[in-house]
Design an enzyme around this catalytic site. Sequence first.
Site, mmCIF file in Angstrom:
data_model
loop_
_atom_site.group_PDB
_atom_site.id
_atom_site.type_symbol
_atom_site.label_atom_id
_atom_site.label_comp_id
_atom_site.label_asym_id
_atom_site.label_seq_id
_atom_site.Cartn_x
_atom_site.Cartn_y
_atom_site.Cartn_z
ATOM 1 C CG ASP A 132 -5.029 2.644 -5.327
ATOM 2 O OD1 ASP A 132 -3.987 3.192 -4.902
ATOM 3 O OD2 ASP A 132 -5.753 1.933 -4.607
ATOM 4 C CD GLU A 140 -3.109 6.642 -3.505
ATOM 5 O OE1 GLU A 140 -4.184 7.092 -3.079
ATOM 6 O OE2 GLU A 140 -2.674 5.505 -3.231
ATOM 7 C CG ASP A 167 -7.259 -2.346 -4.349
ATOM 8 O OD1 ASP A 167 -6.487 -1.650 -3.671
ATOM 9 O OD2 ASP A 167 -7.461 -3.550 -4.133
#
Length: 163
Positions: free
Chosen positions: A7, A67, A139
């Site tokens: 991420d 992502e 996160d």
Amino acid sequence: MRIIGIDPGLRRTGWGVIERREGGRLSHVASGVVATQAGDLAPRLAVLAAGLRAVLAAHAPQIASVEKTFVNRDPAGALKLGHARAIALLVPAEAGLSVFEYAPNEVKKTVVGVGHAEKAQVAHMVKILLPGAAPGGADAADALAIAICHAQHAGFAGLRVGA
């Protein structure tokens, strides 16, 4: 098969490594965050790259999932996120891993069942899908969700993970 989910973020890049066994069973291997301090961009990117390289060396994933960048109203913020995302794509690619990308809504829909789920819902489902996992914050939970998303998509497609 070990999968790392990433991420990307300039301040905090979350990472999560899972293992997908035959039959599709998932287990948590490790998760955490590579954090940087405010300051010049280049040294912060170097910290992110070094941190991700250390994670890859320590946990030996075979596949990476990252992502995708979402549209941001703040052009400067979007550009900074783009730099962090480039590191998240580059480091696993340099290590010879196949890198797959997933949109945030696709990750949420896969893990929670709703494309606009809240971060707390994602973290809750990650803990259910990976018993014993205790991600250190949103996160890391998001990174684990990205790895889960890849494991599920690869499994539903009838593919070997990484094929």
